[in-house]
Design a protein around this motif. Sequence first.
Motif, PDB file in Angstrom:
ATOM      1  N   THR A  62       0.842  -1.197   0.000  1.00  0.00           N
ATOM      2  CA  THR A  62       0.000   0.000   0.000  1.00  0.00           C
ATOM      3  C   THR A  62       0.873   1.242   0.000  1.00  0.00           C
ATOM      4  O   THR A  62       0.659   2.181  -0.774  1.00  0.00           O
ATOM      5  CB  THR A  62      -0.935   0.011   1.224  1.00  0.00           C
ATOM      6  OG1 THR A  62      -1.688  -1.196   1.263  1.00  0.00           O
ATOM      7  CG2 THR A  62      -1.891   1.193   1.161  1.00  0.00           C
ATOM      8  N   VAL A  63       1.874   1.232   0.866  1.00  0.00           N
ATOM      9  CA  VAL A  63       2.822   2.340   0.916  1.00  0.00           C
ATOM     10  C   VAL A  63       3.526   2.506  -0.423  1.00  0.00           C
ATOM     11  O   VAL A  63       3.793   3.633  -0.865  1.00  0.00           O
ATOM     12  CB  VAL A  63       3.831   2.113   2.061  1.00  0.00           C
ATOM     13  CG1 VAL A  63       5.097   2.938   1.869  1.00  0.00           C
ATOM     14  CG2 VAL A  63       3.185   2.453   3.396  1.00  0.00           C
ATOM     15  N   SER A  64       3.837   1.402  -1.096  1.00  0.00           N
ATOM     16  CA  SER A  64       4.513   1.515  -2.395  1.00  0.00           C
ATOM     17  C   SER A  64       3.660   2.316  -3.376  1.00  0.00           C
ATOM     18  O   SER A  64       4.185   3.165  -4.112  1.00  0.00           O
ATOM     19  CB  SER A  64       4.842   0.134  -2.954  1.00  0.00           C
ATOM     20  OG  SER A  64       3.687  -0.621  -3.197  1.00  0.00           O
ATOM     21  N   LEU A  65       2.358   2.080  -3.374  1.00  0.00           N
ATOM     22  CA  LEU A  65       1.468   2.843  -4.248  1.00  0.00           C
ATOM     23  C   LEU A  65       1.403   4.313  -3.838  1.00  0.00           C
ATOM     24  O   LEU A  65       1.367   5.217  -4.691  1.00  0.00           O
ATOM     25  CB  LEU A  65       0.069   2.238  -4.234  1.00  0.00           C
ATOM     26  CG  LEU A  65      -0.103   0.891  -4.925  1.00  0.00           C
ATOM     27  CD1 LEU A  65      -1.491   0.322  -4.641  1.00  0.00           C
ATOM     28  CD2 LEU A  65       0.117   1.015  -6.427  1.00  0.00           C
ATOM     29  N   THR A  66       1.367   4.562  -2.539  1.00  0.00           N
ATOM     30  CA  THR A  66       1.336   5.939  -2.057  1.00  0.00           C
ATOM     31  C   THR A  66       2.593   6.688  -2.492  1.00  0.00           C
ATOM     32  O   THR A  66       2.523   7.829  -2.976  1.00  0.00           O
ATOM     33  CB  THR A  66       1.211   5.968  -0.527  1.00  0.00           C
ATOM     34  OG1 THR A  66      -0.005   5.316  -0.133  1.00  0.00           O
ATOM     35  CG2 THR A  66       1.189   7.393  -0.006  1.00  0.00           C
ATOM     36  N   LEU A  67       3.752   6.052  -2.330  1.00  0.00           N
ATOM     37  CA  LEU A  67       4.993   6.704  -2.727  1.00  0.00           C
ATOM     38  C   LEU A  67       5.055   6.912  -4.240  1.00  0.00           C
ATOM     39  O   LEU A  67       5.573   7.943  -4.702  1.00  0.00           O
ATOM     40  CB  LEU A  67       6.191   5.882  -2.255  1.00  0.00           C
ATOM     41  CG  LEU A  67       6.389   5.784  -0.740  1.00  0.00           C
ATOM     42  CD1 LEU A  67       7.665   5.035  -0.415  1.00  0.00           C
ATOM     43  CD2 LEU A  67       6.405   7.156  -0.094  1.00  0.00           C
ATOM     44  N   ALA A  68       4.540   5.954  -4.997  1.00  0.00           N
ATOM     45  CA  ALA A  68       4.483   6.130  -6.450  1.00  0.00           C
ATOM     46  C   ALA A  68       3.644   7.356  -6.806  1.00  0.00           C
ATOM     47  O   ALA A  68       4.020   8.157  -7.678  1.00  0.00           O
ATOM     48  CB  ALA A  68       3.921   4.881  -7.110  1.00  0.00           C
ATOM     49  N   ALA A  69       2.514   7.500  -6.122  1.00  0.00           N
ATOM     50  CA  ALA A  69       1.639   8.644  -6.387  1.00  0.00           C
ATOM     51  C   ALA A  69       2.333   9.957  -6.038  1.00  0.00           C
ATOM     52  O   ALA A  69       2.272  10.937  -6.804  1.00  0.00           O
ATOM     53  CB  ALA A  69       0.337   8.489  -5.610  1.00  0.00           C
ATOM     54  N   GLY A 179       4.194   1.497 -17.052  1.00  0.00           N
ATOM     55  CA  GLY A 179       3.902   2.754 -16.389  1.00  0.00           C
ATOM     56  C   GLY A 179       5.163   3.506 -16.010  1.00  0.00           C
ATOM     57  O   GLY A 179       6.283   2.995 -16.111  1.00  0.00           O
ATOM     58  N   ALA A 180       4.968   4.738 -15.552  1.00  0.00           N
ATOM     59  CA  ALA A 180       6.102   5.503 -15.035  1.00  0.00           C
ATOM     60  C   ALA A 180       6.730   4.759 -13.874  1.00  0.00           C
ATOM     61  O   ALA A 180       7.957   4.751 -13.705  1.00  0.00           O
ATOM     62  CB  ALA A 180       5.632   6.893 -14.590  1.00  0.00           C
ATOM     63  N   ILE A 181       5.870   4.120 -13.062  1.00  0.00           N
ATOM     64  CA  ILE A 181       6.301   3.325 -11.911  1.00  0.00           C
ATOM     65  C   ILE A 181       5.407   2.098 -11.836  1.00  0.00           C
ATOM     66  O   ILE A 181       4.200   2.181 -12.080  1.00  0.00           O
ATOM     67  CB  ILE A 181       6.191   4.131 -10.598  1.00  0.00           C
ATOM     68  CG1 ILE A 181       7.040   5.409 -10.662  1.00  0.00           C
ATOM     69  CG2 ILE A 181       6.609   3.281  -9.400  1.00  0.00           C
ATOM     70  CD1 ILE A 181       6.831   6.344  -9.483  1.00  0.00           C
ATOM     71  N   GLY A 182       5.975   0.956 -11.506  1.00  0.00           N
ATOM     72  CA  GLY A 182       5.204  -0.259 -11.254  1.00  0.00           C
ATOM     73  C   GLY A 182       5.361  -0.672  -9.807  1.00  0.00           C
ATOM     74  O   GLY A 182       6.442  -0.511  -9.213  1.00  0.00           O
ATOM     75  N   SER A 183       4.290  -1.204  -9.227  1.00  0.00           N
ATOM     76  CA  SER A 183       4.287  -1.549  -7.810  1.00  0.00           C
ATOM     77  C   SER A 183       3.927  -3.017  -7.617  1.00  0.00           C
ATOM     78  O   SER A 183       2.971  -3.517  -8.224  1.00  0.00           O
ATOM     79  CB  SER A 183       3.265  -0.668  -7.070  1.00  0.00           C
ATOM     80  OG  SER A 183       3.097  -1.088  -5.730  1.00  0.00           O
TER      81      SER A 183
END
Length: 367
Positions: A62-69, A179-183
């Motif tokens: 979940t944190v990985s997605l938050t940091l990606a955002a 994507g720009a970032i993958g999680s």
Amino acid sequence: MSDTQEFIPQMRPLFGGEEKAELMAYLDEDGFFTEFKKTEAFERQIAEFTGARHCIVVNNGTVSLTLAAIAVGVGPGDEVIVPDYTMIATPNSVKMLGAQPVFVDVDPDTLILDLAATRAAITPKTRAIMLVSANGRAPACGIAAFEALARETGVALIEDAAQSLGSVYPDGRHIGRAGAIGSFSFSAPKIISTGQGGALITDDDALADRLRRLKDFGRAAGGTDVHDSIGYNFKFTELQACVGLAQMRQLPGRIERKKEIWRRYAEGLAGIPGIQLFAHDLSLCTPWFIDCRAERRDALAAHLKSQGIGTRTMYPPIHQQKAYALPGHHPVAEEIGRSGLWLPSMIQLSDAQIERICQSIRSFYLG
């Protein structure tokens, strides 16, 4: 259920001798436990496996997605498009930032964001699209269509590939690379697990640097208390990395077994009315869970439980959950909320257990 029949759970992680050996060897090193060389080695293995230039591991998916955002510029008041069918961590990850998740329906065959509905949902406030590759599948329209939409609109594309380690796009790129970032997630049900944990991959040097700073108080490197930017503490641990290194060595075999499990289910359930597996191209996709549509789903689940077989209902539509309680109508997500079922999917599932599960399903629908 016979007293001699062992209960078959819907999922169970697999840890064993390799993980124990890694942990015991590390304990003999008298390390600091916080992330260091083992974590760096784990990141390198994920980067090499996926083909990404950079990998940054964090404490959960979940944190990985938050940091990606955060890294792509999402902030309070921004909108982020997410599928109405997904684990609630996807929208929660941006809600935590004060951004607004905008729910969009999914394709009925892949359960991935519907492209036309996604385009229609973009507004001047939209900062990112979170594309969830449900169960390792690729979008029906092709990933290039979402990449083109992101370029056309200037909206960042983030891939929530939590369920997709070991799955690739038709062009050969690992899911998460478009994507720009993958999680990715390493929670207990995933194909490899570190108990909790997440990983971010990117080919963008600037984004990678931003992510590394964001997870470590905003500093450029450990051992210093000079901070040029705001950051937080979402670091990994060496103990998790030890487990992850052992799990990565097992990943190729796990990928093949996951595919074989799906094949055996497909053969065992063929011709049974009332149940339909979601399709997978096994040359590209490694199924995370065995997902299906089932008529009289709740009754089937109760029947299987009485036979010592665990199941799990698939995600209900998020806009209808009390946590969000939003107006709207997303027919595919709502239908999955009524009929979607995950069958036992653990990596250690035996062929005999799959046969027993299929026979129990057959007895429910055919008598």
